[in-house]
Design an enzyme around this catalytic site. Sequence first.
Site, PDB file in Angstrom:
ATOM      1  N   GLY A 176       2.164  10.708  10.216  1.00 22.24           N
ATOM      2  CA  GLY A 176       1.391  10.448   9.783  1.00 22.24           C
ATOM      3  C   GLY A 176       0.975  11.692   8.515  1.00 22.24           C
ATOM      4  CB  SER A 208       3.254   4.849  13.090  1.00 22.99           C
ATOM      5  OG  SER A 208       4.122   3.480  11.786  1.00 22.99           O
ATOM      6  CE1 TYR A 209       5.844   2.907   7.598  1.00 19.39           C
ATOM      7  CE2 TYR A 209       5.088   2.912   5.951  1.00 19.39           C
ATOM      8  CZ  TYR A 209       5.458   2.271   7.251  1.00 19.39           C
ATOM      9  OH  TYR A 209       6.090   0.818   6.379  1.00 19.39           O
ATOM     10  N   GLY A 210       6.369   9.434   9.788  1.00 24.25           N
ATOM     11  CA  GLY A 210       6.254  10.750   9.367  1.00 24.25           C
ATOM     12  C   GLY A 210       5.092  11.100  10.231  1.00 24.25           C
TER      13      GLY A 210
END
Length: 321
Positions: free
Chosen positions: A56, A52-54
Amino acid sequence: MELRQLGRTGLRVSSLGLGTMTWGRDTDEGDAGEQLRDFVDAGGNLVDTAASYGGGASEEIIGRLLGSTISRDDVLLCTKAGIRATAHGASIDASRGSLLDSLDASLARLGVDHVDVFCVQSPDPRTPLTETLDALRRAVDSGRARYVALANHPGWQVGRASALLEAHGLELAAAQVEYSLLERGVEREVVPAATDLGVGVLAWSPLGRGVLTGKYRRTIPADSRAASTHLAGFVQPYLDSDCTSIVEAVATAAEGLERPTLEVALAWLLGRPGVSSALIGPRTPAQLRSCLPAAELDLPPALAGALDDISALQLGYPERR
């Protein structure tokens, strides 16, 4: 940098872990590469990311840096799954299909055939814990993950997961939780459960969402998270009077030691029982370099005790009678 055993597994992780939540959004690839080089050069090995960070982007940057900037053998990769982006916003989904599909996508973005730790990012009230754990077992059995963990789960789920995985010959390697002088709620049940069961604690936001750096003591800097549109609400809960009192106590201790405030806050956390690694989340290379000396700082027992007292939890039934 000290290497610590992750729970009762054979995995040894650096006392400071490199969190990459800002990579691909607030941290560009050039700064990310510099951070990664400096972190590994300092003896760090644990790199924490999530699908979920950025959206992907964090994993994609790590994938491009592996091989070009550092060797895959130099780092331990921890990625998380269980939060999906939908047309209506983020959705928690720790079902078997969602977790395994997310893991496959993460491996593709990272450009690797396995991660060292695969972590469920959040409890899912709609999915039975047994189904979630079955997905973790399949991830290990297929070779796509070496170890498994839970993030942000309550103590009873950590305990139940540990028992159910052990029945299949697996260890719950870690519980990843928010933990700092400003957030000690995990000491009620999660940390006691983890230490009793041999589950390592990976502490995220060990600097109290940046507040324990001392940068907010006088004002909100224009380039800080508290001034950004997407992270202001994340920082705001720790700008109240109670937290301010704790920050001032840490700053006073730091002045006495002639060390930066953030080093004292990190050193306190690294001295807590059960903590395997503190996952720092620097936005810039300079922020990372300011954190690294904390790994070598041992606080005098009297000072650590004073910080314990001023930030102590108000415990009640059933933790205390």
